[in-house]
Every structure is written in structure tokens, then in C-alpha cells.
Design a protein around this motif. Structure first.
Motif, short mmCIF file in Angstrom:
data_model
loop_
_atom_site.label_atom_id
_atom_site.label_comp_id
_atom_site.label_asym_id
_atom_site.label_seq_id
_atom_site.Cartn_x
_atom_site.Cartn_y
_atom_site.Cartn_z
N ALA A 95 0.83 -1.20 0.00
CA ALA A 95 0.00 0.00 0.00
C ALA A 95 0.87 1.26 0.00
CB ALA A 95 -0.93 -0.01 1.21
N LYS A 96 1.93 1.24 0.79
CA LYS A 96 2.85 2.39 0.81
C LYS A 96 3.48 2.59 -0.56
CE LYS A 96 4.05 1.90 5.71
NZ LYS A 96 5.13 1.50 6.68
N GLU A 97 3.85 1.50 -1.20
CA GLU A 97 4.45 1.59 -2.53
C GLU A 97 3.47 2.12 -3.57
OE1 GLU A 97 7.73 -2.01 -2.05
OE2 GLU A 97 5.96 -2.33 -3.30
N MET A 98 2.17 1.93 -3.31
CA MET A 98 1.15 2.43 -4.23
C MET A 98 0.77 3.88 -3.93
SD MET A 98 -1.40 -0.85 -4.44
CE MET A 98 -0.83 -2.43 -5.06
N GLY A 99 1.43 4.47 -2.91
CA GLY A 99 1.18 5.86 -2.59
C GLY A 99 0.12 6.09 -1.54
N LEU A 100 -0.34 5.02 -0.89
CA LEU A 100 -1.33 5.17 0.17
C LEU A 100 -0.66 5.54 1.49
CD1 LEU A 100 -3.55 2.03 -0.50
CD2 LEU A 100 -4.17 4.39 -0.99
N LYS A 101 -1.35 6.31 2.29
CA LYS A 101 -0.92 6.57 3.66
C LYS A 101 -1.38 5.39 4.51
CE LYS A 101 -1.62 9.62 7.62
NZ LYS A 101 -2.39 10.79 8.16
N VAL A 102 -0.47 4.76 5.22
CA VAL A 102 -0.81 3.59 6.03
C VAL A 102 -0.85 4.00 7.50
CG1 VAL A 102 -0.05 1.31 6.80
CG2 VAL A 102 0.15 1.95 4.39
N THR A 103 -2.00 3.74 8.14
CA THR A 103 -2.19 4.13 9.53
C THR A 103 -2.68 2.95 10.34
OG1 THR A 103 -2.83 6.37 8.84
CG2 THR A 103 -3.37 5.72 11.10
N ARG A 104 -2.00 2.69 11.45
CA ARG A 104 -2.43 1.65 12.39
C ARG A 104 -2.80 2.35 13.69
NH1 ARG A 104 1.47 -3.27 13.28
NH2 ARG A 104 0.26 -4.25 11.63
N ARG A 105 -4.08 2.33 14.03
CA ARG A 105 -4.57 3.00 15.23
C ARG A 105 -5.89 2.39 15.65
NH1 ARG A 105 -8.91 6.03 13.77
NH2 ARG A 105 -8.98 7.01 11.70
N ARG A 106 -6.41 2.84 16.80
CA ARG A 106 -7.73 2.40 17.22
C ARG A 106 -8.77 3.00 16.28
NH1 ARG A 106 -8.53 3.33 23.54
NH2 ARG A 106 -9.80 1.43 23.41
N ILE A 107 -9.71 2.19 15.84
CA ILE A 107 -10.72 2.63 14.88
C ILE A 107 -12.10 2.44 15.48
CG2 ILE A 107 -11.68 2.28 12.56
CD1 ILE A 107 -8.97 1.05 11.76
N ARG A 108 -12.81 3.54 15.68
CA ARG A 108 -14.18 3.44 16.21
C ARG A 108 -15.09 2.83 15.15
NH1 ARG A 108 -15.18 6.73 20.84
NH2 ARG A 108 -17.41 6.54 20.39
N LEU A 109 -16.05 2.05 15.59
CA LEU A 109 -16.98 1.38 14.67
C LEU A 109 -17.66 2.40 13.76
CD1 LEU A 109 -18.44 -1.24 13.81
CD2 LEU A 109 -20.17 -0.71 15.56
N GLU A 110 -18.02 3.56 14.29
CA GLU A 110 -18.75 4.57 13.50
C GLU A 110 -17.93 5.11 12.33
OE1 GLU A 110 -18.34 4.64 16.79
OE2 GLU A 110 -20.37 4.12 17.47
N GLU A 111 -16.62 4.93 12.37
CA GLU A 111 -15.76 5.41 11.28
C GLU A 111 -15.99 4.63 9.99
OE1 GLU A 111 -11.63 6.67 12.07
OE2 GLU A 111 -11.97 5.92 14.11
#
Length: 338
Positions: free
Chosen positions: A252-268
Motif C-alpha cells: 500500500a505504501k508503494e502504491m502511494g497510500l498513507k498507512v495508519t495503524r490505530r484504534r478505529i471506532r466502529l462509527e468510522e
């Protein structure tokens, strides 16, 4: 062995040989191949009494060039070692782990499916405590086993979407418990929720055990969400670190995406254009919708796999099958004797 490769599902097919190695008196023995598929196990063994066991899953692929590739087995060896330490078992050394995988492949070469069938050779490494005891505590004897089995594609026919249902009544794993390890107890504890979801034609989305607010895992797999140009995946001490997810994040990084690992609320989920589960079995399992029956909300992502996840899926499969350059040296190419 006559196998209809095109009809294989994700099910066990009996190999001729498995590979075993024992740990006794503080030492591992050399792995050996055997046709004996049964355990000669004491009824008070710690794996039975107290769940002292861990396992892994990895694959070998027949590439477009006819060569066999084993995908990132050293990462599986590292993860199993961490699981072993988490359950106070003797870790399997990486060298021994590799020898056992290679021996299992060598003794079952005829079970590596032909290229183009969608089938692969799956390895299930298993580590169990074998010391007999009744008092609560870890064993000091262990057995390591590698079970090879040819399997068909996770998706018979095509790459398609799955519906997930939000679960709030069963906790798969507690924070700082065993969720970060690949142990059978995590899966057994999830059955009440996953089987109920399966009866409704869905799979199960687990939330965090503490607050039931944050996305934890998709059944037995990591979660991925696409939000604009961002690849999102949960960060939690109760989640198994997925080798597939790690690989996809790199791509994903190589494809130009920003990669984020964090807590994700269900509503997101409402702000995501694509969502999926990911793991060894399926690589990526796109989600068409997530249904929150308790709150009467449905998060929809479309009936077909989205463009970003589809691109990632095919990029990883191309590496595994030798159709694209393996820039990260994820695949070990096996020399097959003439």
C-alpha cells in the motif's frame, strides 16, 4: 495421488507424510518425516488440561514459471516463537522450523497443486505441551508438528464480498491476554459468535473487549479500511499481528497510500469507501456491508470488491505466483530435484 485440483476447497486433504520433532530434557530433536498422523499423548498432557498449544499457517505456491515458492515462512517462525513464549512453551528455533517446513514439502511434492488451479499447498505448524500434570502450570515437554495439505481457493469461482455482523456479546480475546498470540483458545472462545453469524449467512466483526467501541478483528482475520488515500488497520494488544496485513501495508505504501495503524471506532466505517478482512487463507476478503443489528445501522461498501483492495489483492498474488518481481524477497524459491 489423484486429486481434482479444481474442486478442492479450504479443507483438509490427507498427506502421505507429516513432520514431527520432540522437545525433552531441554533439547529439540531433529525433525523427521512420518506417515503416523496420530498423537500418542498422555490424557493429562498440558495441551489438553490447560490449552498449552500454538499453531501457524503458511503456503507454498507453484508459480507461473513452474517453480515452488514458500511465502515468508521466517515470519511465521518468529510469530510462533512469540506465541510459545506467551504460553511458557519452548520456542521452536527458526532453523528447526525451516527444516520441518522444507522436509514436509520435499516428502509431499506431489501435493503442490499445478499453476493456474487456484490451489496451494498449505502448512499447519503445531506446537503442543505433552508433559502429564494435574496441578495448574506449564509443561516441560513439547511436540512440534508440520501438517501439509493441498487446499483450494478461499473463494470458489471468484474474488467476492462477504457481509459481517457486529458482535457485542462474545469477546474473542482480552487486552493483554492471548489475542496477540496464535493459540487455539482464541478461536474456541470465538465460536459462539462466529457460528451464530454463519447461521445468518454472515461473518463476525469483533469489537474491543473493554469498551465495545473499537474494531478488533474480522472473525479470525485482521481488518482493513480504505478512507480516501488512507489504508487503516486497528492497533490493539488483543489482535494477532498478521503477516498478510504486514505485506499489504508494504504494498500500500508503494502504491502511494498513507498507512495508519490505530484504534478505529466502529462509527468510522461510515467514512470508508472499502473494507475487508485479511489473512493467509483468503489474502483479502472484501466486505460488502457491516450490519449493526443492536443499533439498527448498516455500513455499506458496494457489492463488488473496490478498486484499491482489488489492486492490493492482485499485487500480492502476483508476487506469490512469480508473476511480479519479489523486491522484498518474501518468497523462498525451492530447487526441485530432477
Amino acid at each position: 495421488m489423484n486429486i481434482d485440483w479444481s474442486s478442492l476447497g479450504f479443507h483438509y486433504t490427507e498427506p502421505e507424510y507429516i513432520v514431527r520433532a520432540g522437545y525433552h530434557n531441554g533439547k529439540w530433536e531433529e525433525p523427521y518425516a512420518t506417515t503416523d498422523k496420530y498423537l500418542h499423548l498422555h490424557v493429562s498432557a498440558t495441551c489438553l488440561q490447560y490449552g498449552q498449544e500454538a499453531f501457524e499457517g503458511l503456503k507454498a505456491f507453484r508459480g507461473i514459471d513452474g517453480k515452488i515458492r514458500i511465502f515468508r515462512w521466517k515470519e511465521n517462525a518468529k510469530r510462533m516463537a512469540k506465541s510459545a513464549e506467551g504460553l511458557f512453551m519452548a520456542p521452536v528455533p527458526e532453523e528447526l522450523f525451516g527444516k520441518a517446513i522444507h522436509l514436509a514439502l520435499e516428502k509431499n511434492l506431489e501435493l503442490v497443486p499445478p499453476y493456474g488451479t487456484g490451489a496451494t499447498l498449505y502448512f499447519r505448524p503445531l506446537l503442543i505441551g505433552t508433559t502429564p500434570r494435574l496441578g495448574v502450570g506449564p509443561g516441560k515437554d513439547f511436540e512440534f508438528i508440520v501438517i501439509p495439505s493441498p487446499i483450494g481457493p478461499y473463494y470458489p469461482g471468484k474474488f467476492h464480498c462477504t457481509t459481517f455482523i457486529v458482535n457485542r456479546y462474545v469477546d474473542r480475546a482480552a487486552p493483554y491476554g492471548t489475542g496477540q498470540f496464535k493459540v487455539g483458545g482464541n478461536y474456541a472462545s470465538s465460536f459462539r459468535a462466529t457460528e451464530a453469524a454463519h447461521m445468518m449467512g454472515c461473518d463476525c466483526l469483533f469489537l474491543d473487549a473493554k469498551q465495545h467501541k473499537y474494531i478488533d478483528e474480522c472473525s479470525a482475520a485482521n481488518f482493513i479500511g480504505i478512507k480516501g488515500n488512507e489504508y487503516l488497520t486497528p492497533k490493539s494488544s488483543a489482535i494477532l499481528p498478521s503477516i498478510t496485513n504486514d505485506s499489504l501495508m508494504t504494498l500500500a505504501k508503494e502504491m502511494g497510500l498513507k498507512v495508519t495503524r490505530r484504534r478505529i471506532r466502529l462509527e468510522e466505517l461510515a467514512n470508508m469507501s472499502e473494507a475487508a478482512a485479511c489473512g493467509t487463507a483468503c489474502v483479502i476478503s472484501p466486505i460488502d456491508k457491516v450490519v449493526d443489528t443492536e443499533k439498527g445501522i448498516t455500513y455499506s461498501f458496494g457489492d463488488e470488491p473496490g478498486p484499491v483492495l482489488s489492486k492490493l489483492y492482485h499485487a500480492l498474488k502476483d508476487i506469490q505466483y512469480g508473476r511480479a518481481e519479489d523486491r522484498h524477497h518474501w518468497c523462498e524459491i525451492i530447487e526441485i530435484p530432477e
